[in-house]
Design a protein around this motif. Structure first.
Motif, PDB file in Angstrom:
ATOM      1  N   SER A   1     -15.669  32.422   3.871  1.00  0.00           N
ATOM      2  CA  SER A   1     -16.115  33.482   2.855  1.00  0.00           C
ATOM      3  C   SER A   1     -17.315  33.395   2.132  1.00  0.00           C
ATOM      4  CB  SER A   1     -14.910  33.956   2.194  1.00  0.00           C
ATOM      5  OG  SER A   1     -14.725  32.656   1.128  1.00  0.00           O
ATOM      6  N   GLY A   2     -17.799  32.190   1.796  1.00  0.00           N
ATOM      7  CA  GLY A   2     -19.100  31.851   0.957  1.00  0.00           C
ATOM      8  C   GLY A   2     -19.189  32.321  -0.406  1.00  0.00           C
ATOM      9  N   GLU A   3     -17.988  32.576  -1.031  1.00  0.00           N
ATOM     10  CA  GLU A   3     -18.024  33.233  -2.276  1.00  0.00           C
ATOM     11  C   GLU A   3     -19.091  32.716  -3.346  1.00  0.00           C
ATOM     12  OE1 GLU A   3     -16.695  36.164  -3.310  1.00  0.00           O
ATOM     13  OE2 GLU A   3     -16.393  36.413  -1.238  1.00  0.00           O
ATOM     14  N   ASN A   4     -19.045  31.486  -3.458  1.00  0.00           N
ATOM     15  CA  ASN A   4     -19.779  30.753  -4.344  1.00  0.00           C
ATOM     16  C   ASN A   4     -21.522  31.291  -3.852  1.00  0.00           C
ATOM     17  OD1 ASN A   4     -17.995  29.481  -5.472  1.00  0.00           O
ATOM     18  ND2 ASN A   4     -18.248  27.667  -4.400  1.00  0.00           N
ATOM     19  N   ALA A   5     -21.926  31.131  -2.736  1.00  0.00           N
ATOM     20  CA  ALA A   5     -23.283  31.568  -2.385  1.00  0.00           C
ATOM     21  C   ALA A   5     -23.447  33.242  -2.751  1.00  0.00           C
ATOM     22  CB  ALA A   5     -23.404  31.598  -0.978  1.00  0.00           C
ATOM     23  N   ARG A   6     -22.328  33.914  -2.513  1.00  0.00           N
ATOM     24  CA  ARG A   6     -22.447  35.191  -2.599  1.00  0.00           C
ATOM     25  C   ARG A   6     -22.533  35.732  -4.092  1.00  0.00           C
ATOM     26  NH1 ARG A   6     -21.066  37.992   2.249  1.00  0.00           N
ATOM     27  NH2 ARG A   6     -20.514  36.580   3.828  1.00  0.00           N
ATOM     28  N   SER A   7     -21.943  35.153  -4.826  1.00  0.00           N
ATOM     29  CA  SER A   7     -22.207  35.255  -6.234  1.00  0.00           C
ATOM     30  C   SER A   7     -23.656  35.109  -6.828  1.00  0.00           C
ATOM     31  CB  SER A   7     -21.021  34.532  -7.183  1.00  0.00           C
ATOM     32  OG  SER A   7     -21.431  33.101  -7.120  1.00  0.00           O
ATOM     33  N   MET A   8     -24.440  34.153  -6.319  1.00  0.00           N
ATOM     34  CA  MET A   8     -25.407  34.020  -6.702  1.00  0.00           C
ATOM     35  C   MET A   8     -26.492  34.858  -5.835  1.00  0.00           C
ATOM     36  SD  MET A   8     -25.455  29.419  -6.086  1.00  0.00           S
ATOM     37  CE  MET A   8     -27.058  29.505  -6.799  1.00  0.00           C
ATOM     38  N   ALA A   9     -25.997  35.325  -4.774  1.00  0.00           N
ATOM     39  CA  ALA A   9     -27.032  36.316  -3.945  1.00  0.00           C
ATOM     40  C   ALA A   9     -27.227  37.421  -4.655  1.00  0.00           C
ATOM     41  CB  ALA A   9     -26.569  36.448  -2.403  1.00  0.00           C
ATOM     42  N   ARG A  10     -26.080  37.909  -5.504  1.00  0.00           N
ATOM     43  CA  ARG A  10     -26.284  39.044  -6.184  1.00  0.00           C
ATOM     44  C   ARG A  10     -27.525  39.116  -7.294  1.00  0.00           C
ATOM     45  NH1 ARG A  10     -20.702  37.940  -6.973  1.00  0.00           N
ATOM     46  NH2 ARG A  10     -19.265  38.787  -5.410  1.00  0.00           N
ATOM     47  N   ARG A  11     -27.848  37.928  -7.390  1.00  0.00           N
ATOM     48  CA  ARG A  11     -29.063  38.039  -8.606  1.00  0.00           C
ATOM     49  C   ARG A  11     -30.534  38.032  -7.779  1.00  0.00           C
ATOM     50  NH1 ARG A  11     -26.326  33.562 -10.784  1.00  0.00           N
ATOM     51  NH2 ARG A  11     -28.093  32.136 -10.348  1.00  0.00           N
ATOM     52  N   THR A  12     -30.486  38.083  -6.603  1.00  0.00           N
ATOM     53  CA  THR A  12     -31.630  38.335  -5.621  1.00  0.00           C
ATOM     54  C   THR A  12     -31.721  39.726  -4.987  1.00  0.00           C
ATOM     55  OG1 THR A  12     -31.739  35.901  -5.376  1.00  0.00           O
ATOM     56  CG2 THR A  12     -33.305  37.024  -4.046  1.00  0.00           C
ATOM     57  N   THR A  13     -32.560  40.437  -5.588  1.00  0.00           N
ATOM     58  CA  THR A  13     -32.639  41.779  -4.989  1.00  0.00           C
ATOM     59  C   THR A  13     -33.467  41.715  -4.014  1.00  0.00           C
ATOM     60  OG1 THR A  13     -34.337  42.423  -6.691  1.00  0.00           O
ATOM     61  CG2 THR A  13     -32.328  42.753  -7.660  1.00  0.00           C
ATOM     62  N   ILE A  14     -33.529  43.028  -3.440  1.00  0.00           N
ATOM     63  CA  ILE A  14     -34.579  43.332  -2.311  1.00  0.00           C
ATOM     64  C   ILE A  14     -35.958  43.204  -2.811  1.00  0.00           C
ATOM     65  CG2 ILE A  14     -35.555  45.184  -0.762  1.00  0.00           C
ATOM     66  CD1 ILE A  14     -32.884  46.474  -0.304  1.00  0.00           C
ATOM     67  N   THR A  15     -36.417  43.759  -3.794  1.00  0.00           N
ATOM     68  CA  THR A  15     -37.453  43.544  -4.274  1.00  0.00           C
ATOM     69  C   THR A  15     -38.050  42.072  -4.729  1.00  0.00           C
ATOM     70  OG1 THR A  15     -37.465  45.777  -5.391  1.00  0.00           O
ATOM     71  CG2 THR A  15     -39.181  44.414  -6.222  1.00  0.00           C
ATOM     72  N   GLN A  16     -36.934  41.182  -5.312  1.00  0.00           N
ATOM     73  CA  GLN A  16     -37.435  39.734  -5.611  1.00  0.00           C
ATOM     74  C   GLN A  16     -37.602  39.097  -4.231  1.00  0.00           C
ATOM     75  OE1 GLN A  16     -33.721  39.465  -7.698  1.00  0.00           O
ATOM     76  NE2 GLN A  16     -34.793  39.628 -10.013  1.00  0.00           N
ATOM     77  N   GLY A  17     -36.725  39.141  -3.241  1.00  0.00           N
ATOM     78  CA  GLY A  17     -37.056  38.719  -1.868  1.00  0.00           C
ATOM     79  C   GLY A  17     -38.132  38.936  -1.466  1.00  0.00           C
ATOM     80  N   VAL A  18     -38.470  40.314  -1.363  1.00  0.00           N
ATOM     81  CA  VAL A  18     -39.775  40.813  -0.704  1.00  0.00           C
ATOM     82  C   VAL A  18     -41.023  40.077  -1.633  1.00  0.00           C
ATOM     83  CG1 VAL A  18     -41.493  42.670  -0.501  1.00  0.00           C
ATOM     84  CG2 VAL A  18     -38.885  42.977   0.139  1.00  0.00           C
ATOM     85  N   ASP A  19     -40.911  40.176  -2.771  1.00  0.00           N
ATOM     86  CA  ASP A  19     -42.016  39.421  -3.815  1.00  0.00           C
ATOM     87  C   ASP A  19     -42.185  37.684  -3.035  1.00  0.00           C
ATOM     88  OD1 ASP A  19     -42.941  41.599  -5.164  1.00  0.00           O
ATOM     89  OD2 ASP A  19     -41.959  40.989  -6.750  1.00  0.00           O
ATOM     90  N   LEU A  20     -41.235  37.228  -3.082  1.00  0.00           N
ATOM     91  CA  LEU A  20     -41.068  35.829  -2.525  1.00  0.00           C
ATOM     92  C   LEU A  20     -41.702  35.626  -1.210  1.00  0.00           C
ATOM     93  CD1 LEU A  20     -37.689  35.053  -4.113  1.00  0.00           C
ATOM     94  CD2 LEU A  20     -39.785  33.722  -4.973  1.00  0.00           C
TER      95      LEU A  20
END
Length: 440
Positions: free
Chosen positions: A269-288
């Motif tokens: 289920s990867g819940e730990n990783a999923r809770s962190m992923a919520r802080r990385t938006t589409i815009t932030q990922g595109v910028d990176l």
């Protein structure tokens, strides 16, 4: 277009199970290589080239210019495909007249020049397999996948030399699948990304955990629809009111867990990783990803973070472009789309191949304004969904926007209701609550 120019290449890997009756062929029980030989025989008999086996002398090459390598369809086995239910339900004790055995098959296309003729050829081969019911049965289960590789063609002067996608094309493709992940996932069984073979880039990729303030400023989706763009996309009419979600589910539904358990598939289920992923938006990922100047930088950002454990197999794999892989003589130059579940439905197989290649074609050909406009629409729809609202933009709109109108129609017609989706995803589900297993 010339294959050494702008024409994209593609290949498919089909994972499925062949059920066959050893007694009918006078071979010993459990001789696993026989079904693959039989399948190869059937393909050859229908004029379809098989790797390592010449066509009959009287058969002319039926596909001149279609294959981008001197090869054919490769029939092999995949140890990740299994039929745990046979042991789980003690099939031979429950059904004393059961005289079938099974083999885990992986069928790979040759490298194909992307064209209507190539897609028709793939559909014809799939139809050949599913209609040969006199000699064996086929089925897919949750251990099976349908993988699509998208390449930049091959050098015709040297068929072993793959062409590479340009770094800027890879970057755009990575940005598209990153942004559209919560939309595209609804084309596939909801539990697919919870398996160890197709985990989500929005959950496990390095870009999720990178520093989101990597630079000042960066791309912003803006506050207004950029109608000033010279090639702005018109709104698309829809066949019905149904909308696909804009967010990937955070937990696996109970019916999905049941299907995985019955097939003996482990999941995370990867819940730990999923809770962190919520802080990385589409815009932030595109910028990176905008910071990536080389192909290996893009690939590294889209790789699975190593300390998360498990297999390094994300749903969109840029692994071939890591610096280590590019040094190998066997470098293929492809990006692998892994999230599709196993299928022998010819219409869906063709539609999925069109979507995978269509993402690359869109990334290669459109203006920066149009590219950013599609990202903007994805950002806004996701933001509405996160806020609990109803997104008016979904995967069907996205497919129209990137030029995959035909595939969008298939999606809307075949996946528009839960009943139709189940019929497409699981056409041959074994359920021993019924009288007999179901086969294609």
């Amino acid at each position: 277009m010339d294959a050494t120019g702008d024409t994209l290449s593609f290949g498919l890997e089909f994972e499925f199970i062949i059920y066959w009756k050893p007694a009918a062929f006078s071979v010993e029980q459990g001789k696993v290589n026989f079904p693959a030989t039989l399948l190869g025989d059937i393909l050859l008999a229908n004029g379809i080239p098989v790797a390592g086996r010449p066509l009959p002398p009287t058969t002319p090459n039926p596909f001149p210019g279609l294959y981008l390598e001197q090869s054919g369809w490769d029939v092999g086995f995949d140890s990740t495909v299994s039929e745990a239910m046979m042991a789980m339900f003690d099939i031979r004790a429950r059904l004393p007249d059961w005289d079938w055995d099974w083999a885990p098959i992986e069928l790979r296309t040759p490298v194909l020049r992307f064209s209507p003729a190539a897609l028709a050829h793939v559909a014809a081969v799939v139809s050949t397999i599913t209609r040969e019911r006199r000699q064996f049965r086929v089925r897919v289960n949750p251990t099976c996948g349908l993988h699509c590789h998208v390449g930049a063609g091959v050098e015709l002067a040297n068929n072993s030399k793959a062409r590479e996608h340009a770094a800027w094309v890879l970057r755009r493709v990575a940005q598209l699948v990153w942004a559209a992940d919560g939309f595209l996932c609804h084309l596939h069984p909801p539990e697919r990304a919870f398996t160890r073979f197709s985990e989500s880039v929005r959950v496990f990729a390095n870009v999720v955990f990178a520093e989101v303030n990597a630079r000042n400023g960066g791309w912003s989706e803006g506050s207004d629809e950029p109608e000033r763009f010279t090639d702005a996309l018109p709104p698309r009419a829809r066949q019905g009111q149904q909308r696909f979600p804009a967010l990937r589910p955070e937990t696996c539904a109970l019916e999905g867990i049941d299907r995985l358990n019955r097939a003996g598939v482990t999941y995370n289920s990867g819940e730990n990783a999923r809770s962190m992923a919520r802080r990385t938006t589409i815009t932030q990922g595109v910028d990176l990803l905008d910071l990536c100047q080389t192909s290996d930088q893009v690939a590294e950002m889209m790789e699975k973070r190593e300390d998360l454990g498990g297999l390094m197999r994300l749903n969109y794999s840029f692994h071939n472009y890591t610096s280590e892989q590019r040094m190998w003589p066997s470098f293929t130059g492809t990006v692998k789309f892994r999230e599709a579940a196993g299928s022998l439905d010819a219409e869906w197989v063709v539609a999925w191949a069109k979507i995978c290649v269509g993402i690359f074609e869109f990334a290669k050909t459109v203006s920066e304004d149009r590219f950013r406009l599609v990202l903007t629409r994805l950002v806004r729809a996701e933001s509405v969904a996160i806020g609990g609202g109803r997104n008016d933009y979904d995967v069907v709109h996205f497919l129209h926007d990137i030029g995959c109108e035909g595939a969008a129609g298939v999606v809307e017609r075949r996946l528009g209701t839960e009943e139709e989706a189940m019929r497409l995803w699981f056409p041959c589900d074994i359920d021993f609550r019924g009288p007999r297993p179901i086969f294609l």
